[in-house]
Structure formats: C-alpha cells, structure tokens
Design a protein around this motif. Structure first.
Motif, PDB file in Angstrom:
ATOM      1  N   LEU A  76       0.881  -1.158   0.000  1.00  0.00           N
ATOM      2  CA  LEU A  76       0.000   0.000   0.000  1.00  0.00           C
ATOM      3  C   LEU A  76       0.919   1.208   0.000  1.00  0.00           C
ATOM      4  O   LEU A  76       1.761   1.355   0.887  1.00  0.00           O
ATOM      5  N   ARG A  77       0.804   2.046  -1.002  1.00  0.00           N
ATOM      6  CA  ARG A  77       1.697   3.197  -1.126  1.00  0.00           C
ATOM      7  C   ARG A  77       1.093   4.398  -0.419  1.00  0.00           C
ATOM      8  O   ARG A  77      -0.083   4.683  -0.568  1.00  0.00           O
ATOM      9  N   PHE A  78       1.922   5.108   0.324  1.00  0.00           N
ATOM     10  CA  PHE A  78       1.515   6.366   0.957  1.00  0.00           C
ATOM     11  C   PHE A  78       2.244   7.494   0.249  1.00  0.00           C
ATOM     12  O   PHE A  78       3.355   7.323  -0.242  1.00  0.00           O
ATOM     13  N   GLN A  79       1.615   8.644   0.199  1.00  0.00           N
ATOM     14  CA  GLN A  79       2.225   9.778  -0.472  1.00  0.00           C
ATOM     15  C   GLN A  79       1.770  11.076   0.151  1.00  0.00           C
ATOM     16  O   GLN A  79       0.746  11.116   0.834  1.00  0.00           O
ATOM     17  N   LYS A  80       2.538  12.097  -0.074  1.00  0.00           N
ATOM     18  CA  LYS A  80       2.161  13.453   0.308  1.00  0.00           C
ATOM     19  C   LYS A  80       2.353  14.310  -0.926  1.00  0.00           C
ATOM     20  O   LYS A  80       3.422  14.319  -1.536  1.00  0.00           O
ATOM     21  N   VAL A  81       1.314  14.997  -1.344  1.00  0.00           N
ATOM     22  CA  VAL A  81       1.361  15.833  -2.526  1.00  0.00           C
ATOM     23  C   VAL A  81       1.716  17.247  -2.105  1.00  0.00           C
ATOM     24  O   VAL A  81       1.125  17.799  -1.170  1.00  0.00           O
ATOM     25  N   PHE A  82       2.698  17.849  -2.784  1.00  0.00           N
ATOM     26  CA  PHE A  82       3.141  19.204  -2.490  1.00  0.00           C
ATOM     27  C   PHE A  82       2.548  20.184  -3.488  1.00  0.00           C
ATOM     28  O   PHE A  82       2.338  19.843  -4.646  1.00  0.00           O
ATOM     29  N   ASP A  83       2.269  21.380  -3.046  1.00  0.00           N
ATOM     30  CA  ASP A  83       1.836  22.431  -3.950  1.00  0.00           C
ATOM     31  C   ASP A  83       2.979  22.745  -4.890  1.00  0.00           C
ATOM     32  O   ASP A  83       4.120  22.864  -4.487  1.00  0.00           O
ATOM     33  N   SER A  84       2.672  22.861  -6.162  1.00  0.00           N
ATOM     34  CA  SER A  84       3.720  23.251  -7.119  1.00  0.00           C
ATOM     35  C   SER A  84       3.657  24.752  -7.294  1.00  0.00           C
ATOM     36  O   SER A  84       2.600  25.343  -7.392  1.00  0.00           O
ATOM     37  N   ALA A  85       4.829  25.334  -7.342  1.00  0.00           N
ATOM     38  CA  ALA A  85       4.897  26.799  -7.455  1.00  0.00           C
ATOM     39  C   ALA A  85       5.271  27.228  -8.836  1.00  0.00           C
ATOM     40  O   ALA A  85       5.818  26.573  -9.617  1.00  0.00           O
TER      41      ALA A  85
END
Length: 160
Positions: A151-160
C-alpha cells in the motif's frame, strides 16, 4: 533507488511477439503521445511528453509498443530498478491500450513481454501501481497474475 543499466537488453520482446517493439526514435515518441495521453491527460503537449521521456531515459525509462497492422495499439513504459526491499525488479510506469483497441489483449501481451524481459535480466519481480479506486485495472491485473503487494503512501506538495 538504483536504476539498472540496461542499454544492451536481449531482444526478448521480438522473439516471442512480433507485434511488439521498443519505441526509441523521435517519430516513435510522436506516435506514442496520442496513446499515452489517454492514460496521462495532464501531459501538456506532444513536446512536453517528448521532453519528459527524454529526461526520464537518463533514469532508465523505456517504452515498448504493440502494433496492430502498423498502428500503435498499446504501449508500456518501464524501468529496471533495484532497491533493498525487492532487489532487482522491473517497474511498470505506464500501461495503456488505445481506446479503439481495448479488448484485444494488448495489455496482457505487453505484461507478458515485460515479464520475459524482467526474468531475462534476473529481476525478482515485476511491480506496478494503480489507483485504489481503479477497480477495472485491478481486476485486469489479478487476471494477469499480479497481486497486491504493498500500500503506497504519499504526500502531494503544492507546485509553485
């Protein structure tokens, strides 16, 4: 994550399925864009796709295509990799069949070719990701002998 050098891969694709071949040249990438965009609609343009693939090739990314009467029916993007969890393995980044060609077993043929390639390179496994909500793809992968392994976990970052 280590990327395995595979510039001199055996031609296991052509030996077993004459409809499959690597997509290497600039014209191949232009042809691949229309099919890839069906899976990756966020690609801004053909030029964006070609630029990304060119950049990713430095990390071992490769494409193979499945052709039906000279027309690209499906494609797969993959990398040979190694990490401490799996050892050497083949990671499938992309697997897409042209909408007009679905039901023709192209995805299964590509997965079989990638398995042959992985085995020929001494890989312990073939790995791919799919969205948790993508039940159709999950059923397809189960039918093709792939099973849930993580099960993959991720955190998405705001792109600037």
């Amino acid at each position: 994550m280590t990327y395995l050098n595979h510039h001199h891969l055996p031609s296991v694709l052509d030996l077993a399925d004459s409809a499959l071949r690597p997509l290497d040249g600039p014209q191949d990438l232009r042809t691949a864009f229309a099919v890839m965009a069906q899976l990756r609609p966020h690609l801004a343009s053909e030029a964006d796709f070609i630029e990304r693939v060119t950049r990713m090739r430095a990390e071992g990314y490769r494409l193979i295509g499945a052709f039906d009467a000279g027309v690209l029916a499906a494609l797969a993007g993959y990398r040979l990799q190694e990490n401490l969890l799996y050892g050497p393995y083949l990671y499938v980044d992309d697997l897409v069949t042209d909408q007009a060609q679905r039901g023709g077993h192209w995805g299964a043929r590509l997965l079989q070719a990638l398995e042959r390639l992985a085995r020929a390179q001494g890989c312990a496994r073939l790995v791919l990701d799919t969205g948790l909500a993508n039940a159709r793809a999950q059923r397809f992968y189960f039918r093709e002998g792939l099973y849930t392994g993580a099960l993959r976990f991720q955190k998405v970052f705001d792109s600037a």
